[in-house]
Design a protein around this motif. Structure first.
Motif, mmCIF file in Angstrom:
data_model
loop_
_atom_site.group_PDB
_atom_site.id
_atom_site.type_symbol
_atom_site.label_atom_id
_atom_site.label_comp_id
_atom_site.label_asym_id
_atom_site.label_seq_id
_atom_site.Cartn_x
_atom_site.Cartn_y
_atom_site.Cartn_z
ATOM 1 N N GLN A 1 0.843 -1.196 0.000
ATOM 2 C CA GLN A 1 0.000 0.000 0.000
ATOM 3 C C GLN A 1 0.877 1.244 0.000
ATOM 4 O O GLN A 1 1.850 1.317 0.746
ATOM 5 C CB GLN A 1 -0.910 0.004 1.234
ATOM 6 N N VAL A 2 0.533 2.206 -0.811
ATOM 7 C CA VAL A 2 1.271 3.467 -0.902
ATOM 8 C C VAL A 2 0.285 4.603 -0.661
ATOM 9 O O VAL A 2 -0.795 4.627 -1.246
ATOM 10 C CB VAL A 2 1.929 3.633 -2.283
ATOM 11 N N GLN A 3 0.659 5.515 0.189
ATOM 12 C CA GLN A 3 -0.134 6.726 0.397
ATOM 13 C C GLN A 3 0.610 7.909 -0.174
ATOM 14 O O GLN A 3 1.826 8.048 0.034
ATOM 15 C CB GLN A 3 -0.423 6.926 1.876
ATOM 16 N N LEU A 4 -0.105 8.757 -0.881
ATOM 17 C CA LEU A 4 0.495 9.897 -1.570
ATOM 18 C C LEU A 4 -0.136 11.186 -1.061
ATOM 19 O O LEU A 4 -1.361 11.288 -0.965
ATOM 20 C CB LEU A 4 0.265 9.774 -3.074
ATOM 21 N N VAL A 5 0.712 12.161 -0.774
ATOM 22 C CA VAL A 5 0.229 13.450 -0.292
ATOM 23 C C VAL A 5 0.879 14.559 -1.107
ATOM 24 O O VAL A 5 2.109 14.730 -1.068
ATOM 25 C CB VAL A 5 0.542 13.646 1.200
ATOM 26 N N GLU A 6 0.046 15.298 -1.831
ATOM 27 C CA GLU A 6 0.545 16.407 -2.650
ATOM 28 C C GLU A 6 0.587 17.699 -1.839
ATOM 29 O O GLU A 6 -0.186 17.894 -0.901
ATOM 30 C CB GLU A 6 -0.346 16.644 -3.873
ATOM 31 N N SER A 7 1.494 18.577 -2.243
ATOM 32 C CA SER A 7 1.578 19.904 -1.645
ATOM 33 C C SER A 7 2.193 20.851 -2.665
ATOM 34 O O SER A 7 2.729 20.411 -3.692
ATOM 35 C CB SER A 7 2.404 19.877 -0.357
ATOM 36 N N GLY A 8 2.119 22.144 -2.359
ATOM 37 C CA GLY A 8 2.770 23.134 -3.207
ATOM 38 C C GLY A 8 1.850 23.904 -4.129
ATOM 39 O O GLY A 8 2.299 24.816 -4.822
ATOM 40 N N GLY A 9 0.586 23.544 -4.141
ATOM 41 C CA GLY A 9 -0.344 24.292 -4.981
ATOM 42 C C GLY A 9 -0.602 25.673 -4.425
ATOM 43 O O GLY A 9 -0.182 26.015 -3.316
ATOM 44 N N GLY A 10 -1.297 26.482 -5.203
ATOM 45 C CA GLY A 10 -1.615 27.831 -4.750
ATOM 46 C C GLY A 10 -2.039 28.711 -5.895
ATOM 47 O O GLY A 10 -2.350 28.236 -6.989
ATOM 48 N N LEU A 11 -2.035 30.004 -5.624
ATOM 49 C CA LEU A 11 -2.418 31.004 -6.615
ATOM 50 C C LEU A 11 -1.171 31.685 -7.141
ATOM 51 O O LEU A 11 -0.322 32.134 -6.366
ATOM 52 C CB LEU A 11 -3.352 32.030 -5.967
ATOM 53 N N VAL A 12 -1.065 31.781 -8.459
ATOM 54 C CA VAL A 12 0.093 32.410 -9.083
ATOM 55 C C VAL A 12 -0.375 33.186 -10.302
ATOM 56 O O VAL A 12 -1.384 32.823 -10.928
ATOM 57 C CB VAL A 12 1.151 31.344 -9.451
ATOM 58 N N GLN A 13 0.345 34.233 -10.633
ATOM 59 C CA GLN A 13 0.016 34.998 -11.833
ATOM 60 C C GLN A 13 0.509 34.284 -13.082
ATOM 61 O O GLN A 13 1.481 33.509 -13.022
ATOM 62 C CB GLN A 13 0.643 36.391 -11.762
ATOM 63 N N ALA A 14 -0.141 34.532 -14.191
ATOM 64 C CA ALA A 14 0.308 33.974 -15.458
ATOM 65 C C ALA A 14 1.773 34.335 -15.698
ATOM 66 O O ALA A 14 2.195 35.466 -15.438
ATOM 67 C CB ALA A 14 -0.556 34.493 -16.597
ATOM 68 N N GLY A 15 2.533 33.339 -16.147
ATOM 69 C CA GLY A 15 3.961 33.522 -16.351
ATOM 70 C C GLY A 15 4.805 33.129 -15.154
ATOM 71 O O GLY A 15 6.033 33.032 -15.264
ATOM 72 N N GLY A 16 4.146 32.897 -14.040
ATOM 73 C CA GLY A 16 4.854 32.520 -12.819
ATOM 74 C C GLY A 16 5.148 31.037 -12.745
ATOM 75 O O GLY A 16 4.902 30.277 -13.693
ATOM 76 N N SER A 17 5.691 30.636 -11.596
ATOM 77 C CA SER A 17 6.124 29.248 -11.396
ATOM 78 C C SER A 17 5.600 28.712 -10.070
ATOM 79 O O SER A 17 5.377 29.474 -9.112
ATOM 80 C CB SER A 17 7.651 29.159 -11.387
ATOM 81 N N LEU A 18 5.431 27.411 -10.038
ATOM 82 C CA LEU A 18 5.129 26.675 -8.813
ATOM 83 C C LEU A 18 5.848 25.342 -8.881
ATOM 84 O O LEU A 18 6.083 24.815 -9.984
ATOM 85 C CB LEU A 18 3.627 26.409 -8.675
ATOM 86 N N ARG A 19 6.174 24.818 -7.704
ATOM 87 C CA ARG A 19 6.712 23.459 -7.648
ATOM 88 C C ARG A 19 5.811 22.618 -6.773
ATOM 89 O O ARG A 19 5.649 22.906 -5.573
ATOM 90 C CB ARG A 19 8.144 23.417 -7.116
ATOM 91 N N LEU A 20 5.243 21.597 -7.354
ATOM 92 C CA LEU A 20 4.413 20.660 -6.604
ATOM 93 C C LEU A 20 5.281 19.517 -6.091
ATOM 94 O O LEU A 20 6.223 19.091 -6.767
ATOM 95 C CB LEU A 20 3.304 20.093 -7.481
#
Length: 124
Positions: A1-20
């Motif tokens: 069994q594997v449990q996965l937890v995502e993080s790093g989302g949010g609000l960003v302006q067009a042209g910006g960056s995020l790392r999930l």
């Protein structure tokens, strides 16, 4: 069994960056291929990026190629999605998934475990 937890989302302006990030439980993380998918309101969940068990091969949807990068750190049991040059159409809930196949796959049905998702919103 594997449990996965995502993080790093949010609000960003067009042209910006995020790392999930997607943190996985379990000692066999290194044997799984990993993928990122996304689902926009009113649309089906779609493939974004995938990486094989060894981290030696990746594959991307045409819509994100050249802007997004998937990577993995097996010492941290974590897979990442670096998203650059974000566009309003990238807005979605992003899910990570793990596949026992080991080889990368763009098909949802090849994935055995899914996270709960993280919201990404891109303002114009």
């Amino acid at each position: 069994q594997v449990q996965l937890v995502e993080s790093g989302g949010g609000l960003v302006q067009a042209g910006g960056s995020l790392r999930l990030s997607c943190a996985a439980s379990g000692q066999t993380f290194g044997y799984y291929a990993m993928g990122w998918f996304r689902q926009a309101p009113g649309k089906e969940r779609e493939f974004v990026a995938t990486i094989n068990w060894a981290g030696s091969s990746t594959y991307y949807a045409d819509s994100v190629k050249g802007r997004f990068t998937i990577s993995r750190d097996d010492t941290q049991n974590t897979v990442y999605l670096q998203m650059n040059s974000l566009k309003p159409e990238d807005r979605a809930v992003y899910y990570c998934a793990a596949s026992k196949r080991g080889a990368w796959s763009a098909a949802k049905y090849d994935y055995d475990y899914w996270g709960q998702g993280t919201q990404v919103t891109v303002s114009s």
